[in-house]
Design an enzyme around this catalytic site. Structure first.
Site, PDB file in Angstrom:
ATOM      1  N   LYS A  91       0.817  -1.216   0.000  1.00  0.00           N
ATOM      2  CA  LYS A  91       0.000   0.000   0.000  1.00  0.00           C
ATOM      3  C   LYS A  91       0.846   1.259   0.000  1.00  0.00           C
ATOM      4  O   LYS A  91       0.375   2.329  -0.387  1.00  0.00           O
ATOM      5  CB  LYS A  91      -0.951   0.011   1.200  1.00  0.00           C
TER       6      LYS A  91
ATOM      7  N   TYR B 178      -3.368 -12.215   2.856  1.00  0.00           N
ATOM      8  CA  TYR B 178      -3.100 -11.929   1.444  1.00  0.00           C
ATOM      9  C   TYR B 178      -1.947 -12.753   0.872  1.00  0.00           C
ATOM     10  O   TYR B 178      -2.149 -13.646   0.066  1.00  0.00           O
ATOM     11  CB  TYR B 178      -2.803 -10.429   1.257  1.00  0.00           C
TER      12      TYR B 178
ATOM     13  N   TYR C 201     -12.520 -14.542   3.261  1.00  0.00           N
ATOM     14  CA  TYR C 201     -11.507 -13.522   3.524  1.00  0.00           C
ATOM     15  C   TYR C 201     -11.010 -13.618   4.965  1.00  0.00           C
ATOM     16  O   TYR C 201     -11.795 -13.707   5.907  1.00  0.00           O
ATOM     17  CB  TYR C 201     -12.100 -12.130   3.284  1.00  0.00           C
TER      18      TYR C 201
END
Length: 334
Positions: free
Chosen positions: A49, A288, A262
């Site tokens: 990010k 992730y 998730y």
């Protein structure tokens, strides 16, 4: 590619290194495996990010904002890096955390990334699962604006055309590496979630006319839905760059490693964490990067790649979340 036309602020250690993974390659008996270390971007223990935030925070500064507002799941890597970026440029940060992962104990909301959010001074509020979190955060942004703040809203994952520029820039790094070293890659494999990283890479390679297929291993959505979401942002990012669009078949997604959902590690997720730790001394995260690596491992075992291929894995960071999954990780080691 000229990025000077876009507002930007320096937050990221770059270019990030590309390293060989010879022990993992030998262990799996497959192609030559390499890793792009975007866990080493520097800000707040690193992660993908930070690349996006260079452009998002640059735009916020250009608009004279005094506060960043964003959203994510409770153990969001994006929220951690946004909170740190706000500190670095002297802004406040307010975040919404979605209780997206079911059946977690109370410690889940105070350890890992949440602890670091607090250390960086971010204020937060929780939301139940299933809401339109971007809409929730935008509404809070308007409330803060009415209170006299100058907030800048960042969507979840930093995934919009501005944020995706960070991975157009990463694509440029990979192209430059190949040109400078003569090293070719036949595939790039990565985890795909909020779409900005995946879309930025596809857009970047397309704009640079560089052929490197990007296989996204979904961490949440079914294949078709993820493909369409990535494609939509890819098109908007190419439009921002002033480049031609790409067909939907350029977007590659494997949804076979999502597991129960998730943030819920499957056995393949836990295996990927163990293998990378013990074969290469590299830490993955359970939400992730480990699902992306599980996909790569599965594809090697299935014979998806040629033995002569060079396969590059993009490590998106996030190992701070390991501490929020301590019980599952310890159980997987017994």
């Amino acid at each position: 590619m000229n990025f000077d036309r876009f507002p930007r602020t320096s937050l990221c250690h770059q270019p990030t290194p590309i390293e060989a993974m010879p022990r993992l390659s030998e262990f799996l008996g497959g192609p030559s495996l390499f890793i792009k270390r975007d866990d080493c971007t520097g800000l707040a223990m690193g992660g993908n990010k930070t690349r996006k935030l260079e452009f998002l925070v640059g735009e916020a500064m250009n608009q004279k904002a005094d506060m960043l507002v964003t959203q994510g799941a409770v153990q969001s890597n994006h929220v951690r890096q946004t909170a740190a970026a706000a500190c670095k440029v002297g802004m406040k940060c307010h975040v919404l955390l979605e209780r997206r992962v079911p059946n977690r104990d109370a410690a889940y909301e105070v350890t890992g990334n949440v602890l670091l959010d607090a250390l960086f001074g971010a204020t937060h509020e929780f939301r139940p699962a299933g809401l339109d979190m971007n809409a929730e955060a935008e509404a809070v942004t308007e409330t803060l604006r009415a209170q006299g703040h100058r907030p800048y809203f960042i969507p979840g994952g930093g995934s919009n055309p501005t944020g995706a520029l960070g991975y157009v820039n990463c694509a440029q790094e990979i192209v430059d590496h190949s040109h400078d070293t003569g090293q070719r890659f036949d595939w790039l494999v990565m985890s795909t979630g909020s779409t900005g990283t995946h879309a930025g890479l596809v857009a970047g390679f397309a704009a640079l006319d560089f052929h490197l297929p990007v296989m996204g291993v979904s961490v949440r959505q079914p294949r078709e839905r993820q493909m369409n979401a990535v494609h939509g942002l890819t098109q908007k990012t190419l439009e921002k760059l002033g480049a031609a669009g790409v067909p939907l078949n350029r977007i590659l997604v494997d949804d076979g490693y999502v597991g129960e959902g998730y943030g819920i590690p499957a056995e393949s997720t836990l295996e990927a964490i163990r293998l990378l730790a013990r074969q290469e001394g590299i830490l993955l995260d359970p939400v992730y990067s480990a699902k992306g690596m599980a996909g790569l491992i599965g594809m090697v075992r299935q014979g998806f790649f040629k033995p002569s291929d060079n396969v590059l894995f993009l490590h998106t960071g996030g190992s701070t979340a390991l501490f929020a999954y301590q019980d599952q990780l310890l159980a997987s080691l017994t």
